[in-house]
Design an enzyme around this catalytic site. Structure first.
Site, PDB file in Angstrom:
ATOM      1  N   GLU A  23       0.839  -1.213   0.000  1.00 55.34           N
ATOM      2  CA  GLU A  23       0.000   0.000   0.000  1.00 55.34           C
ATOM      3  C   GLU A  23       0.871   1.259   0.000  1.00 55.34           C
ATOM      4  O   GLU A  23       0.540   2.251  -0.645  1.00 55.34           O
ATOM      5  CB  GLU A  23      -0.936  -0.018   1.218  1.00 55.34           C
ATOM      6  CG  GLU A  23      -2.037  -1.074   1.080  1.00 55.34           C
ATOM      7  CD  GLU A  23      -2.924  -1.163   2.308  1.00 55.34           C
ATOM      8  OE1 GLU A  23      -2.391  -1.474   3.389  1.00 55.34           O
ATOM      9  OE2 GLU A  23      -4.136  -0.906   2.200  1.00 55.34           O
ATOM     10  N   GLU A  45      -4.060  -9.710   3.380  1.00 58.73           N
ATOM     11  CA  GLU A  45      -4.902  -9.457   4.559  1.00 58.73           C
ATOM     12  C   GLU A  45      -6.076 -10.412   4.681  1.00 58.73           C
ATOM     13  O   GLU A  45      -6.432 -10.857   5.772  1.00 58.73           O
ATOM     14  CB  GLU A  45      -5.436  -8.010   4.522  1.00 58.73           C
ATOM     15  CG  GLU A  45      -4.426  -6.953   4.940  1.00 58.73           C
ATOM     16  CD  GLU A  45      -3.523  -6.495   3.805  1.00 58.73           C
ATOM     17  OE1 GLU A  45      -3.443  -7.188   2.759  1.00 58.73           O
ATOM     18  OE2 GLU A  45      -2.882  -5.443   3.971  1.00 58.73           O
TER      19      GLU A  45
HETATM   20  C1  LIG Z   1      -4.942  -3.252   7.619  1.00 56.14           C
HETATM   21  C2  LIG Z   1      -3.908  -4.276   7.633  1.00 56.14           C
HETATM   22  C3  LIG Z   1      -2.826  -4.112   6.900  1.00 56.14           C
HETATM   23  C4  LIG Z   1      -1.714  -5.083   6.914  1.00 56.14           C
HETATM   24  O1  LIG Z   1      -0.693  -4.787   6.393  1.00 56.14           O
HETATM   25  S1  LIG Z   1      -1.930  -6.562   7.681  1.00 56.14           S
HETATM   26  C5  LIG Z   1      -0.380  -7.378   7.481  1.00 56.14           C
HETATM   27  C6  LIG Z   1      -0.174  -7.877   6.089  1.00 56.14           C
HETATM   28  N1  LIG Z   1       1.068  -8.582   6.047  1.00 56.14           N
HETATM   29  C7  LIG Z   1       1.135  -9.894   6.252  1.00 56.14           C
HETATM   30  O2  LIG Z   1       0.145 -10.561   6.454  1.00 56.14           O
HETATM   31  C8  LIG Z   1       2.497 -10.494   6.251  1.00 56.14           C
HETATM   32  C9  LIG Z   1       2.740 -11.175   7.559  1.00 56.14           C
HETATM   33  N2  LIG Z   1       4.060 -11.771   7.609  1.00 56.14           N
HETATM   34  C10 LIG Z   1       4.332 -12.936   6.952  1.00 56.14           C
HETATM   35  O3  LIG Z   1       3.550 -13.505   6.253  1.00 56.14           O
HETATM   36  C11 LIG Z   1       5.697 -13.509   7.166  1.00 56.14           C
HETATM   37  O4  LIG Z   1       6.172 -13.077   8.397  1.00 56.14           O
HETATM   38  C12 LIG Z   1       6.700 -13.103   6.063  1.00 56.14           C
HETATM   39  C13 LIG Z   1       6.251 -13.703   4.727  1.00 56.14           C
HETATM   40  C14 LIG Z   1       6.801 -11.590   5.946  1.00 56.14           C
HETATM   41  C15 LIG Z   1       8.082 -13.656   6.457  1.00 56.14           C
HETATM   42  O5  LIG Z   1       7.993 -15.031   6.726  1.00 56.14           O
HETATM   43  P1  LIG Z   1       9.224 -15.765   7.455  1.00 56.14           P
HETATM   44  O6  LIG Z   1      10.487 -15.445   6.745  1.00 56.14           O
HETATM   45  O7  LIG Z   1       8.817 -17.182   7.602  1.00 56.14           O
HETATM   46  O8  LIG Z   1       9.364 -15.084   8.866  1.00 56.14           O
HETATM   47  P2  LIG Z   1       8.367 -15.169  10.107  1.00 56.14           P
HETATM   48  O9  LIG Z   1       8.888 -16.177  11.067  1.00 56.14           O
HETATM   49  O10 LIG Z   1       6.952 -15.314   9.681  1.00 56.14           O
HETATM   50  O11 LIG Z   1       8.517 -13.720  10.731  1.00 56.14           O
HETATM   51  C16 LIG Z   1       9.760 -13.266  11.218  1.00 56.14           C
HETATM   52  C17 LIG Z   1       9.517 -12.144  12.195  1.00 56.14           C
HETATM   53  O12 LIG Z   1       8.886 -11.039  11.531  1.00 56.14           O
HETATM   54  C18 LIG Z   1       7.699 -10.725  12.220  1.00 56.14           C
HETATM   55  N3  LIG Z   1       6.706 -10.194  11.301  1.00 56.14           N
HETATM   56  C19 LIG Z   1       6.607 -10.443   9.985  1.00 56.14           C
HETATM   57  N4  LIG Z   1       5.569  -9.770   9.477  1.00 56.14           N
HETATM   58  C20 LIG Z   1       5.007  -9.091  10.496  1.00 56.14           C
HETATM   59  C21 LIG Z   1       3.898  -8.218  10.598  1.00 56.14           C
HETATM   60  N5  LIG Z   1       3.179  -7.868   9.533  1.00 56.14           N
HETATM   61  N6  LIG Z   1       3.602  -7.717  11.809  1.00 56.14           N
HETATM   62  C22 LIG Z   1       4.338  -8.038  12.887  1.00 56.14           C
HETATM   63  N7  LIG Z   1       5.412  -8.860  12.860  1.00 56.14           N
HETATM   64  C23 LIG Z   1       5.733  -9.361  11.667  1.00 56.14           C
HETATM   65  C24 LIG Z   1       7.281 -12.032  12.847  1.00 56.14           C
HETATM   66  O13 LIG Z   1       6.387 -11.845  13.898  1.00 56.14           O
HETATM   67  C25 LIG Z   1       8.603 -12.558  13.327  1.00 56.14           C
HETATM   68  O14 LIG Z   1       8.985 -11.797  14.437  1.00 56.14           O
HETATM   69  P3  LIG Z   1       9.890 -12.411  15.590  1.00 56.14           P
HETATM   70  O15 LIG Z   1      11.147 -12.875  14.950  1.00 56.14           O
HETATM   71  O16 LIG Z   1      10.087 -11.308  16.561  1.00 56.14           O
HETATM   72  O17 LIG Z   1       9.079 -13.531  16.155  1.00 56.14           O
END
Ligand SMILES: C/C=C/C(=O)SCCNC(=O)CCNC(=O)[C@H](O)C(C)(C)COP(=O)(O)OP(=O)(O)OC[C@H]1O[C@@H](n2cnc3c(N)ncnc32)[C@H](O)[C@@H]1OP(=O)(O)O
Length: 571
Positions: A124, A146
């Site tokens: 976004e 989302e």
């Molecule tokens: C209105 C809403 C708007 C939005 O934007 S909602 C959010 C939309 N985004 C998502 O849904 C993406 C969420 N994240 C993921 O799907 C995955 O993550 C990734 C594909 C980005 C990376 O995957 P991998 O490499 O397997 O890492 P991991 O173990 O899932 O995450 C590593 C660390 O990164 C933090 N993290 C990743 N994305 C977010 C996020 N969007 N908000 C908060 N934390 C996030 C995790 O929690 C964790 O953190 P720690 O190492 O401290 O446990």
């Protein structure tokens, strides 16, 4: 600014690099939003003073661009439904979207240099820039996932995406949550150019210097990209589900689907400001529904925490002393036997299988190096269906808890994944744990399941409450929240009763979170419920309507959660 560093180059282009200290991914937390606001303030002030930069390039100092809004913050958003007014929620939830609109209205050209994955709020942000150049890399993912967490892209994403890529692709991406690769993003018009990763910033600077400020939809002659569909079409709702592969069942169960479609129809043909206002109103309504909070908690926060904790605890073992495999079928005994015979590793190999086809029958464990014939021949262990550890040790006096191991191959009952996991536990512990894990059933990879189990100590559950739940939950075809509710609540009560009996006051938040996680991923308890305990919590709060509520309520003892201090707000 802690999270954004700014440097102005010789051509007067400001390069803003997002890089949150101590975090693996950039996310839009309150602090990151404050820094972005400060950046925009500064450019507005400089512009007013006649000191505008020649352009603004936004990039990231990490290997990814931005992973979206901070989902821990989104969980706090959800909790606002208990205390805040609609307007207070609207003001907070729309803050990021309003920031992006301010960015888009800056009188200096802006370009996003997308160096890695850009998901949710990350995409976004890129879409609110006037141009986008993206690294030509196989690691690129540009998407709005989302919907998979019961949310909608509430920072303008439902409005800008179709305005870039057209109604068909925009609708599909919004409803299936799948990202585009760099090539697909270029072909669809989502990004304007690709550049080699090492030339990304230079390409972005060149682009920003060669363009005018302003979004395409802020010009008088803007029209939607060609598409044979319009969100104004009468049958748009059913077409949208079809194009994204969303079943009628899922669209009934997951409010985000309808909410996103309503954003598309409500914003259709409107100015971007009016369209974003439609989105932000719908976002508040969606976040007022407990399903979004349930899904963020179970499908992201608990899941990530469980995996992380588990992996942190897995010790490094150079050469396992013994291997155990569960299951004597085509995927168990045969390949494992072969592996045993061919292996040059000096290790013990155990095969564990049921004595009969009855899942509650005894588990026989064979040493494959010794026994090459039928399973019933001289098992080294004979475990009863209850798997008490004392009993195991009694039955296997030769194998003490000090026997080190181990690698474990877990075959699911569905027979698919074969996963080897390492552990510092004894042979017996590994076998017990493996056997219980093997009850996980379909719907989750053994690796995921195992790590989740380990994290919260949930091997206990697989054999008992969850196993009881597995068949009904799996065959449960809930097509409508109200219709499936009695059964779901019944199943949830079973889990609750079991948990209370088994753990009493010693249950903790991690265990409770793990139970929901295990139910959702282990036995396909519907995601929208957030798992059995979240389902009961919704019910307790009156957020699920069911006419038989009184009868079920009589079976509940809510003291349980209060005694344990389970934080309802976190559910
Ligand atoms: C209105 C809403 C708007 C939005 O934007 S909602 C959010 C939309 N985004 C998502 O849904 C993406 C969420 N994240 C993921 O799907 C995955 O993550 C990734 C594909 C980005 C990376 O995957 P991998 O490499 O397997 O890492 P991991 O173990 O899932 O995450 C590593 C660390 O990164 C933090 N993290 C990743 N994305 C977010 C996020 N969007 N908000 C908060 N934390 C996030 C995790 O929690 C964790 O953190 P720690 O190492 O401290 O446990």
């Amino acid at each position: 600014m802690k999270n954004i560093t700014v440097a102005t180059n010789a051509s007067g282009v400001m390069v803003a690099t997002l890089d949150m200290p101590g975090r693996p991914f950039n996310v839009f937390s309150e602090a990151m939003m404050a820094d972005l606001a400060a950046l925009i303030d500064q450019i507005e002030r400089d512009t007013a003073a006649g000191n505008a930069p020649a352009g603004l390039v936004i990039t990231s100092g990490k290997s990814s661009f931005v992973a979206g809004a901070d989902l821990a913050m989104i969980q706090d958003f959800g909790a606002m439904r208990f205390s805040a007014t609609w307007q207070e929620m609207r003001d907070r939830y729309s803050y990021l979207g309003q920031l992006f609109r301010r960015l888009e209205k800056l009188p200096v050209p802006t370009v996003a240099a997308v160096n890695g994955l850009a998901l949710g709020g990350g995409l976004e942000l890129a879409m609110a820039c006037h141009g986008r150049v993206c690294a030509d890399s196989k690691y690129i993912q540009l998407g709005l996932p989302e919907v998979l967490l019961g949310l909608l892209p509430g920072a303008g994403g439902t409005q800008r995406l179709p305005r870039y890529v057209g109604t068909e692709l925009g609708t599909k991406m919004l409803l299936d949550g799948k990202p585009l690769t760099a090539d697909q993003a270029l072909a669809s018009g989502l990004v304007d150019a690709l550049a080699a990763p090492e030339e990304l910033i230079a390409a972005a600077v060149e682009m920003v210097l060669g363009m005018k400020a302003g979004a395409r939809w802020d010009t008088a002659d803007f029209s939607m990209p060609d598409s044979d569909r319009s969100a104004a079409d009468e049958d748009f709702r059913s077409w949208a589900c079809e194009v994204a592969g969303v079943s009628a069942r899922d669209s009934n169960l997951y409010p985000a689907v309808d909410a996103i479609i309503n954003c598309l129809t409500g914003g259709h043909g409107k100015s971007i400001d009016a369209a974003c206002n439609v989105e932000w109103d719908i976002f508040v309504d969606l976040m007022s529904d407990p399903v979004s909070s349930n899904m963020v908690t179970t499908c992201f926060l608990s899941k990530t925490a469980a995996t992380k904790n588990s992996l942190a605890g897995v010790p490094e073992i150079a050469a396992p002393a013994s291997f155990a495999v569960i299951g004597g079928g085509d995927l168990g005994k045969k390949p494992f036997k072969k592996m045993t015979q061919e292996s040059e590793v000096d290790a013990d190999f155990y095969l564990a299988d049921l004595a009969s086809s009855d899942v509650r029958a005894d588990l026989l464990v064979q040493d494959l190096r010794v026994t090459q014939s039928a399973l019933s021949d001289k098992p080294v262990l004979r475990l009863s269906g209850t798997f008490a550890e004392s009993e195991v040790l009694e039955l296997a006096p030769g194998k003490s808890a000090e026997d080190t191991a181990l690698a474990m191959a877990v075959l699911q009952r569905s027979g698919k994944p074969i996963v080897v996991s390492r552990s510092a536990k004894s042979v017996n512990e590994v076998l017990i744990s493996a056997m219980r894990s093997a009850y996980a059933g379909a719907g989750v990879s053994a690796q995921n399941f195992y790590t989740q189990c380990e994290a919260v100590g949930l091997e206990w559950l697989a054999q008992t409450a969850i196993e009881e739940l597995a068949e009904p939950a799996r065959s449960l075809q809930v097509t409508d929240r109200a219709l499936g509710l009695p059964l779901l609540l019944g199943l949830s009560l079973d889990v609750y009763a079991w948990l209370k009996n088994e753990f009493g006051d010693s249950a903790n938040d991690a265990l409770l979170a793990g139970i929901d996680l295990l139910a959702v991923y282990g036995v396909e308890f519907p995601k929208w419920t957030g798992g059995p305990l979240s389902c009961l919590t919704m019910f307790q709060r009156g957020e699920l309507k069911y006419s038989g509520a009184q009868a079920l309520l009589a079976q509940l003892e809510w003291r349980f959660k209060n005694e344990l201090g389970y934080k309802l707000a976190a559910a």
